[in-house]
Motif scaffolding. Structure first.
Motif, PDB file in Angstrom:
ATOM      1  N   ALA A   1       0.790  -1.229   0.000  1.00 44.84           N
ATOM      2  CA  ALA A   1       0.000   0.000   0.000  1.00 44.84           C
ATOM      3  C   ALA A   1       0.820   1.277   0.000  1.00 44.84           C
ATOM      4  CB  ALA A   1      -0.933   0.010   1.212  1.00 44.84           C
ATOM      5  N   LEU A   2       2.051   1.229   0.457  1.00 45.17           N
ATOM      6  CA  LEU A   2       2.808   2.461   0.675  1.00 45.17           C
ATOM      7  C   LEU A   2       2.864   3.332  -0.575  1.00 45.17           C
ATOM      8  CD1 LEU A   2       4.485   4.219   2.531  1.00 45.17           C
ATOM      9  CD2 LEU A   2       6.500   2.854   1.919  1.00 45.17           C
ATOM     10  N   ALA A   3       3.145   2.727  -1.720  1.00 42.47           N
ATOM     11  CA  ALA A   3       3.260   3.506  -2.953  1.00 42.47           C
ATOM     12  C   ALA A   3       1.921   4.037  -3.440  1.00 42.47           C
ATOM     13  CB  ALA A   3       3.903   2.651  -4.051  1.00 42.47           C
ATOM     14  N   LEU A   4       0.816   3.507  -2.905  1.00 43.91           N
ATOM     15  CA  LEU A   4      -0.524   3.910  -3.329  1.00 43.91           C
ATOM     16  C   LEU A   4      -1.122   4.988  -2.429  1.00 43.91           C
ATOM     17  CD1 LEU A   4      -1.962   0.318  -3.935  1.00 43.91           C
ATOM     18  CD2 LEU A   4      -0.935   1.836  -5.637  1.00 43.91           C
ATOM     19  N   ASP A   5      -0.467   5.276  -1.324  1.00 42.34           N
ATOM     20  CA  ASP A   5      -1.029   6.158  -0.299  1.00 42.34           C
ATOM     21  C   ASP A   5      -0.734   7.611  -0.639  1.00 42.34           C
ATOM     22  OD1 ASP A   5      -1.829   7.516   1.929  1.00 42.34           O
ATOM     23  OD2 ASP A   5      -0.752   6.264   3.372  1.00 42.34           O
ATOM     24  N   GLU A   6      -1.717   8.312  -1.190  1.00 35.86           N
ATOM     25  CA  GLU A   6      -1.521   9.702  -1.599  1.00 35.86           C
ATOM     26  C   GLU A   6      -1.470  10.671  -0.418  1.00 35.86           C
ATOM     27  OE1 GLU A   6      -4.515  10.646  -4.458  1.00 35.86           O
ATOM     28  OE2 GLU A   6      -3.715   9.271  -5.971  1.00 35.86           O
ATOM     29  N   ASP A   7      -1.892  10.220   0.744  1.00 38.98           N
ATOM     30  CA  ASP A   7      -1.830  11.082   1.927  1.00 38.98           C
ATOM     31  C   ASP A   7      -0.435  11.121   2.544  1.00 38.98           C
ATOM     32  OD1 ASP A   7      -4.513  11.780   1.870  1.00 38.98           O
ATOM     33  OD2 ASP A   7      -5.118  10.120   3.165  1.00 38.98           O
ATOM     34  N   MET A   8       0.366  10.110   2.262  1.00 34.35           N
ATOM     35  CA  MET A   8       1.620   9.940   2.991  1.00 34.35           C
ATOM     36  C   MET A   8       2.590  11.096   2.780  1.00 34.35           C
ATOM     37  SD  MET A   8       2.708   7.717   5.181  1.00 34.35           S
ATOM     38  CE  MET A   8       2.222   6.007   4.904  1.00 34.35           C
ATOM     39  N   GLU A   9       2.813  11.489   1.538  1.00 35.20           N
ATOM     40  CA  GLU A   9       3.811  12.526   1.263  1.00 35.20           C
ATOM     41  C   GLU A   9       3.434  13.871   1.869  1.00 35.20           C
ATOM     42  OE1 GLU A   9       6.006  14.695  -2.543  1.00 35.20           O
ATOM     43  OE2 GLU A   9       5.009  12.752  -2.809  1.00 35.20           O
ATOM     44  N   PRO A  10       2.206  14.375   1.666  1.00 39.04           N
ATOM     45  CA  PRO A  10       1.891  15.680   2.281  1.00 39.04           C
ATOM     46  C   PRO A  10       1.900  15.643   3.805  1.00 39.04           C
ATOM     47  CG  PRO A  10      -0.039  14.742   1.184  1.00 39.04           C
ATOM     48  CD  PRO A  10       1.123  13.919   0.776  1.00 39.04           C
ATOM     49  N   LEU A  11       1.478  14.531   4.401  1.00 38.61           N
ATOM     50  CA  LEU A  11       1.482  14.466   5.864  1.00 38.61           C
ATOM     51  C   LEU A  11       2.903  14.390   6.396  1.00 38.61           C
ATOM     52  CD1 LEU A  11       0.099  14.292   8.566  1.00 38.61           C
ATOM     53  CD2 LEU A  11      -0.237  11.837   8.194  1.00 38.61           C
ATOM     54  N   ALA A  12       3.745  13.579   5.767  1.00 39.10           N
ATOM     55  CA  ALA A  12       5.143  13.487   6.208  1.00 39.10           C
ATOM     56  C   ALA A  12       5.823  14.845   6.087  1.00 39.10           C
ATOM     57  CB  ALA A  12       5.877  12.431   5.389  1.00 39.10           C
ATOM     58  N   ALA A  13       5.551  15.550   4.991  1.00 32.08           N
ATOM     59  CA  ALA A  13       6.160  16.871   4.799  1.00 32.08           C
ATOM     60  C   ALA A  13       5.695  17.843   5.873  1.00 32.08           C
ATOM     61  CB  ALA A  13       5.811  17.394   3.409  1.00 32.08           C
ATOM     62  N   ALA A  14       4.409  17.802   6.202  1.00 31.73           N
ATOM     63  CA  ALA A  14       3.878  18.715   7.224  1.00 31.73           C
ATOM     64  C   ALA A  14       4.482  18.420   8.586  1.00 31.73           C
ATOM     65  CB  ALA A  14       2.354  18.600   7.271  1.00 31.73           C
ATOM     66  N   LEU A  15       4.650  17.163   8.901  1.00 32.23           N
ATOM     67  CA  LEU A  15       5.249  16.795  10.185  1.00 32.23           C
ATOM     68  C   LEU A  15       6.712  17.225  10.246  1.00 32.23           C
ATOM     69  CD1 LEU A  15       3.640  13.277  10.580  1.00 32.23           C
ATOM     70  CD2 LEU A  15       3.381  15.153  12.209  1.00 32.23           C
ATOM     71  N   ARG A  16       7.433  17.029   9.157  1.00 30.23           N
ATOM     72  CA  ARG A  16       8.843  17.435   9.143  1.00 30.23           C
ATOM     73  C   ARG A  16       8.971  18.952   9.246  1.00 30.23           C
ATOM     74  NH1 ARG A  16       9.336  13.015   4.841  1.00 30.23           N
ATOM     75  NH2 ARG A  16      10.254  11.267   6.003  1.00 30.23           N
ATOM     76  N   GLU A  17       8.080  19.669   8.575  1.00 26.29           N
ATOM     77  CA  GLU A  17       8.094  21.135   8.675  1.00 26.29           C
ATOM     78  C   GLU A  17       7.868  21.589  10.115  1.00 26.29           C
ATOM     79  OE1 GLU A  17       5.104  22.491   6.009  1.00 26.29           O
ATOM     80  OE2 GLU A  17       6.177  21.841   4.206  1.00 26.29           O
ATOM     81  N   ALA A  18       7.119  20.781  10.855  1.00 26.47           N
ATOM     82  CA  ALA A  18       6.846  21.113  12.256  1.00 26.47           C
ATOM     83  C   ALA A  18       7.950  20.634  13.191  1.00 26.47           C
ATOM     84  CB  ALA A  18       5.504  20.515  12.673  1.00 26.47           C
ATOM     85  N   GLY A  19       9.001  20.032  12.635  1.00 22.05           N
ATOM     86  CA  GLY A  19      10.150  19.642  13.439  1.00 22.05           C
ATOM     87  C   GLY A  19      10.229  18.189  13.838  1.00 22.05           C
TER      88      GLY A  19
ATOM     89  N   VAL B   1      -4.602  16.230  -0.443  1.00 23.12           N
ATOM     90  CA  VAL B   1      -4.271  16.989  -1.659  1.00 23.12           C
ATOM     91  C   VAL B   1      -5.465  17.798  -2.163  1.00 23.12           C
ATOM     92  CG1 VAL B   1      -2.465  15.381  -2.370  1.00 23.12           C
ATOM     93  CG2 VAL B   1      -4.803  15.022  -3.177  1.00 23.12           C
ATOM     94  N   HIS B   2      -6.661  17.470  -1.704  1.00 18.89           N
ATOM     95  CA  HIS B   2      -7.858  18.182  -2.144  1.00 18.89           C
ATOM     96  C   HIS B   2      -8.277  19.285  -1.171  1.00 18.89           C
ATOM     97  CE1 HIS B   2      -8.604  15.385  -5.442  1.00 18.89           C
ATOM     98  NE2 HIS B   2      -8.278  14.422  -4.602  1.00 18.89           N
ATOM     99  N   ALA B   3      -7.499  19.492  -0.125  1.00 17.72           N
ATOM    100  CA  ALA B   3      -7.864  20.487   0.891  1.00 17.72           C
ATOM    101  C   ALA B   3      -6.597  21.162   1.410  1.00 17.72           C
ATOM    102  CB  ALA B   3      -8.636  19.844   2.030  1.00 17.72           C
ATOM    103  N   PRO B   4      -6.174  22.253   0.785  1.00 16.84           N
ATOM    104  CA  PRO B   4      -4.963  22.953   1.225  1.00 16.84           C
ATOM    105  C   PRO B   4      -5.003  23.264   2.718  1.00 16.84           C
ATOM    106  CG  PRO B   4      -5.744  23.862  -0.858  1.00 16.84           C
ATOM    107  CD  PRO B   4      -6.804  22.906  -0.381  1.00 16.84           C
ATOM    108  N   GLY B   5      -3.906  22.962   3.389  1.00 16.90           N
ATOM    109  CA  GLY B   5      -3.797  23.218   4.819  1.00 16.90           C
ATOM    110  C   GLY B   5      -4.230  22.066   5.697  1.00 16.90           C
ATOM    111  N   SER B   6      -4.915  21.069   5.121  1.00 19.74           N
ATOM    112  CA  SER B   6      -5.432  19.975   5.955  1.00 19.74           C
ATOM    113  C   SER B   6      -4.314  19.089   6.498  1.00 19.74           C
ATOM    114  CB  SER B   6      -6.453  19.147   5.174  1.00 19.74           C
ATOM    115  OG  SER B   6      -5.894  18.614   3.989  1.00 19.74           O
ATOM    116  N   ALA B   7      -3.267  18.842   5.715  1.00 20.79           N
ATOM    117  CA  ALA B   7      -2.154  18.024   6.212  1.00 20.79           C
ATOM    118  C   ALA B   7      -1.475  18.715   7.392  1.00 20.79           C
ATOM    119  CB  ALA B   7      -1.151  17.761   5.090  1.00 20.79           C
ATOM    120  N   GLN B   8      -1.340  20.043   7.305  1.00 23.44           N
ATOM    121  CA  GLN B   8      -0.739  20.788   8.412  1.00 23.44           C
ATOM    122  C   GLN B   8      -1.633  20.748   9.656  1.00 23.44           C
ATOM    123  OE1 GLN B   8      -0.910  21.837   5.225  1.00 23.44           O
ATOM    124  NE2 GLN B   8       1.287  21.769   4.737  1.00 23.44           N
TER     125      GLN B   8
END
Length: 308
Positions: free
Chosen positions: A13-31, A287-294
């Protein structure tokens, strides 16, 4: 000690999970430090993480007897989002009975347990029109759905016309022979016109909604992969859909899960009814809701920190 977050997936499933990249990026941005381990990897030390977030553990359906004990073990070592009690309740769609008993409108459902005779159950279901226990009414319907009680992403789910009783009976019999509980539901045809509305809650607050196009085609074969391809677009939910979603979320009581997705469709009277309440591994459509991953990253870090 750095905040380490595990976004838990499965090998297929990992390669199919479209939520993973934006959430990981948001978490890393938060430290935070972020990893994407597989839930069934015995080499993972879950205790090294501040929290583990169930994201795309989509192979659990056929491995439920492994997955639920793993969730309990993981939660003993770190903060598991969502918690094992929520996951155990939500992975079996018998929860629809509880929602209905609390007065929440749900898709009319008859549950069929292993040991039942498939042909008899189909005949009674079609004769009754709907199960009064969950429907509160008996509507006639031209098509119906057979699906497993423990399932995800339309896998092992199919839509049948009334004259396809033999095919539907064979489908139901196969599920029962595998020792799986099954569900019979009328196919609510309004979904072909307006689709489903999926309402996403993050940290107890409504965040955003999307439209899912109809998934089940008449005469189509069973879904073979982890999930059926979906047509997704942003949607502004109607006020009555928001009201039903609030009812369903309130039914969770004090648990206030970190994330929830409430899927609603419209019945023949154009009233919204709950199709599913997703609290285990739902796509959250960042990806369909800007700011939601953050927003979700803040929820995750807050809950990871509060348990520290």
């Amino acid at each position: 000690m750095p905040t380490r977050i595990a976004l838990v997936s499965a090998r297929e499933a990992l390669a199919l999970d479209e939520d993973m990249e934006p959430l990981a990026a948001a978490l890393r941005e938060a430290g935070a430090e972020v990893a994407t381990p597989f839930w069934d990897d015995a080499a993972v030390d879950w205790g090294r993480y501040s929290a583990a977030v169930l994201r795309s553990t989509w192979d659990y359906v056929e491995r439920i007897d492994e997955f639920l004990p793993w969730a309990e073990r993981c939660a003993q070592q770190t903060v598991l989002l969502n918690p094992p009690a929520v996951v155990r309740w939500n992975t079996d769609k018998h929860y629809l009975l509880e929602l209905a008993q609390q007065g929440i409108p749900v898709v009319p459902t008859r549950f069929v347990e292993p040991g039942s005779i498939a042909a008899q159950q189909i005949e009674r279901f079609l004769g009754d029109g709907a199960d009064a226990l969950t429907a509160g009414r008996t509507d006639s319907f031209a098509e119906f759905v057979v699906k497993p009680s423990i399932g995800a992403g339309s896998k092992d789910t199919a839509r049948y016309r009334r004259h396809e009783v033999a095919r539907a009976t064979d489908h139901l019999a196969r599920l029962l022979a595998q020792g799986r509980s099954a569900m019979l539901q009328p196919y609510l045809g309004r979904v072909d016109e307006v689709g489903e509305t999926a309402l996403i809650y993050l940290g107890g607050e409504f965040s955003h909604a999307i439209r899912k196009g109809p998934l089940l085609r008449a005469g189509a074969a069973l879904v073979a992969g982890l999930f059926a391809p979906e047509q997704i677009t942003p949607r502004q939910p109607q006020s009555d859909e928001l009201a039903v979603a609030r009812q369903a979320y309130a039914a969770l009581g004090s648990s206030r899960p970190a994330y929830a997705r409430i899927d609603v469709i419209r019945d023949a009277d154009d009233s919204p009814v709950v199709l599913e309440l997703e609290l285990t591994e739902p796509s959250l459509f960042f990806v369909h809701a800007p700011g939601s991953a953050q927003r979700f990253a803040r929820v995750v870090l807050e809950r990871a920190g509060s348990a520290g």
